[in-house]
Design an enzyme around this catalytic site. Structure first.
Site, PDB file in Angstrom:
ATOM      1  CG  ASP A 157      16.241 -19.995  39.127  1.00  0.00           C
ATOM      2  OD1 ASP A 157      17.077 -19.265  39.710  1.00  0.00           O
ATOM      3  OD2 ASP A 157      15.541 -20.801  39.460  1.00  0.00           O
ATOM      4  N   GLY A 158      17.420 -16.390  38.598  1.00  0.00           N
ATOM      5  CA  GLY A 158      17.085 -15.278  39.416  1.00  0.00           C
ATOM      6  C   GLY A 158      16.640 -15.312  40.782  1.00  0.00           C
ATOM      7  CD  GLU A 159      14.446 -20.067  42.644  1.00  0.00           C
ATOM      8  OE1 GLU A 159      12.983 -20.685  42.310  1.00  0.00           O
ATOM      9  OE2 GLU A 159      15.210 -20.958  43.122  1.00  0.00           O
TER      10      GLU A 159
ATOM     11  NE  ARG B  18       3.600   2.970  51.991  1.00  0.00           N
ATOM     12  CZ  ARG B  18       3.940   3.765  50.982  1.00  0.00           C
ATOM     13  NH1 ARG B  18       3.596   4.880  50.525  1.00  0.00           N
ATOM     14  NH2 ARG B  18       4.621   3.180  49.875  1.00  0.00           N
ATOM     15  CD  GLN B  19       0.105  -3.560  49.156  1.00  0.00           C
ATOM     16  OE1 GLN B  19      -0.942  -4.496  48.946  1.00  0.00           O
ATOM     17  NE2 GLN B  19       1.100  -3.204  48.748  1.00  0.00           N
TER      18      GLN B  19
ATOM     19  CG  ASP C 205      -1.175  12.560  56.517  1.00  0.00           C
ATOM     20  OD1 ASP C 205      -0.689  12.313  57.455  1.00  0.00           O
ATOM     21  OD2 ASP C 205      -1.146  11.677  55.642  1.00  0.00           O
TER      22      ASP C 205
ATOM     23  CG  HIS D 127       1.292   4.146  57.537  1.00  0.00           C
ATOM     24  ND1 HIS D 127       1.635   5.549  56.969  1.00  0.00           N
ATOM     25  CD2 HIS D 127      -0.011   4.095  56.963  1.00  0.00           C
ATOM     26  CE1 HIS D 127       0.618   6.092  57.028  1.00  0.00           C
ATOM     27  NE2 HIS D 127      -0.508   5.364  56.516  1.00  0.00           N
TER      28      HIS D 127
ATOM     29  CE  LYS E 199      -1.395  11.444  52.469  1.00  0.00           C
ATOM     30  NZ  LYS E 199      -0.030  11.038  52.394  1.00  0.00           N
TER      31      LYS E 199
HETATM   32  C1  R5P Z   1       0.807   7.883  54.098  1.00  0.00           C
HETATM   33  O1  R5P Z   1       0.042   8.462  54.716  1.00  0.00           O
HETATM   34  C2  R5P Z   1       2.438   7.973  54.501  1.00  0.00           C
HETATM   35  O2  R5P Z   1       2.101   8.551  55.763  1.00  0.00           O
HETATM   36  C3  R5P Z   1       3.023   9.076  53.516  1.00  0.00           C
HETATM   37  O3  R5P Z   1       2.502  10.458  53.513  1.00  0.00           O
HETATM   38  C4  R5P Z   1       2.824   8.553  52.376  1.00  0.00           C
HETATM   39  O4  R5P Z   1       3.252   7.151  52.008  1.00  0.00           O
HETATM   40  C5  R5P Z   1       3.801   9.268  51.202  1.00  0.00           C
HETATM   41  O5  R5P Z   1       3.810   8.716  49.889  1.00  0.00           O
HETATM   42  P1  R5P Z   1       4.053   9.399  48.672  1.00  0.00           P
HETATM   43  O6  R5P Z   1       5.704   9.994  48.781  1.00  0.00           O
HETATM   44  O7  R5P Z   1       3.859   8.640  47.517  1.00  0.00           O
HETATM   45  O8  R5P Z   1       3.250  10.655  48.516  1.00  0.00           O
END
Ligand code: R5P
Length: 284
Positions: free
Chosen positions: A33-35, A89-90, A160, A122, A184
């Site tokens: 079943d994919g598990e 990142r979330q 950034d 992150h 960014k």
């Molecule tokens: C976010 O600020 C992280 O530091 C990376 O810059 C980001 O995750 C890169 O994502 P992508 O390659 O999709 O632009």
């Protein structure tokens, strides 16, 4: 005993060698079943170090199974190493009704472990979500190793401000050059707008550094600016090579000389291992 998740088999082997520890045999399987199913049939040790990058939802479940399996087999201490922590990142609810996904997955991981190590998350604050001792491991300095030794008047550039520390760490490890950063604005999941600084890159080699390359949009937009400004050779150095979809092609089409990453996600561009940094952190 070092217990590898299927996503981190080479790194787990390197870590076992660094620590002089045994590498466990692991079975990975999938039900009709994919598990997913993961087991450690011959596990016998007081301490288990489970090493698994959670690059997919299945990898998350597999990690939980490995933690549970070693406890069942009698491990008194379980250390969990997330070379790459998925969903990190979330780390906030960006709109009403949204989950804090990083916290949700951290809570699940924490139930099966005594301690967590994760490489260059992150935001380091994500470690607080685990509720058990959790620490970030900075492996960015290792990214200097594959760089050519003859970079011309190098600039270590962050796309950034959030990646400035990584640029500075790589610069310091390289031993010469300047650091700078762009700004960014994220427009969507795979679209960004880069506002460059006034750094003079004409004829200079540039190493663009970041914690993650995911879709490659951030990097390719940044590299486009460097191309317009007649930079010399341009290299990309990232800790986590997520490289979703056509990210690598985007970077090469943008004119990047080479992409270097660590092995937190095992890719063709994984030029350096984080195993020594992890070994230091585990024993430290
Ligand atoms: C976010 O600020 C992280 O530091 C990376 O810059 C980001 O995750 C890169 O994502 P992508 O390659 O999709 O632009």
């Amino acid at each position: 005993m070092i217990v590898p998740g299927s996503t981190s088999q080479a790194l787990a082997a390197d870590l076992a060698a660094e620590l002089g520890a045994e590498l466990a045999a692991v079975e990975y399987d999938r039900f009709p079943d994919g598990e997913v199913f993961a087991a450690v049939p011959e596990f016998a040790a007081d301490r288990a170090v489970v090493v698994a990058s959670t690059t997919t939802s299945d990898a998350h479940v597999e990690l939980l199974q490995l933690q549970d399996a070693v406890r069942e087999a009698g491990a008194e201490e379980v250390v969990t190493v997330l070379p790459y922590m998925g969903y990190a990142r979330q780390d906030e609810a960006f709109e009403a009704g949204h989950p804090v996904s990083a916290r949700a997955v951290a809570r699940a991981v924490a139930t099966g472990t005594d301690r967590v190590l994760t490489v260059n998350p992150h935001e380091a604050a994500v470690c607080e979500f685990f509720g058990v001792p959790a620490e970030p491991v900075d492996a960015a300095g290792r990214l200097t190793e594959p760089l050519p030794p003859d970079l011309a008047d190098p600039v270590f550039l962050a796309p950034d401000e959030g990646a400035v520390d990584i640029a500075a760490t790589v610069r310091d490890a390289y031993g010469e050059g300047t650091t700078d950063y762009f700004e960014k604005t994220r427009l969507s999941g795979d679209e960004v707008e880069i506002t460059p600084s006034d750094v003079d890159v004409a004829g200079r080699d540039v190493v663009v550094t970041d914690d993650i390359v995911a879709t490659g949009s951030t990097m390719s937009e940044s590299v486009g600016v460097l191309d317009d400004r007649a930079a010399g050779r341009v290299y990309v150095a990232t800790v986590h090579a997520v490289l979703a979809r056509d990210a690598l092609t985007k970077l090469r089409r943008a004119g990047v000389e080479a992409v270097y990453a660590t092995d937190t996600i095992e890719r063709q561009v994984s030029a350096v291992s984080v195993a020594p940094a992890l070994a230091d952190a585990i024993e430290g």
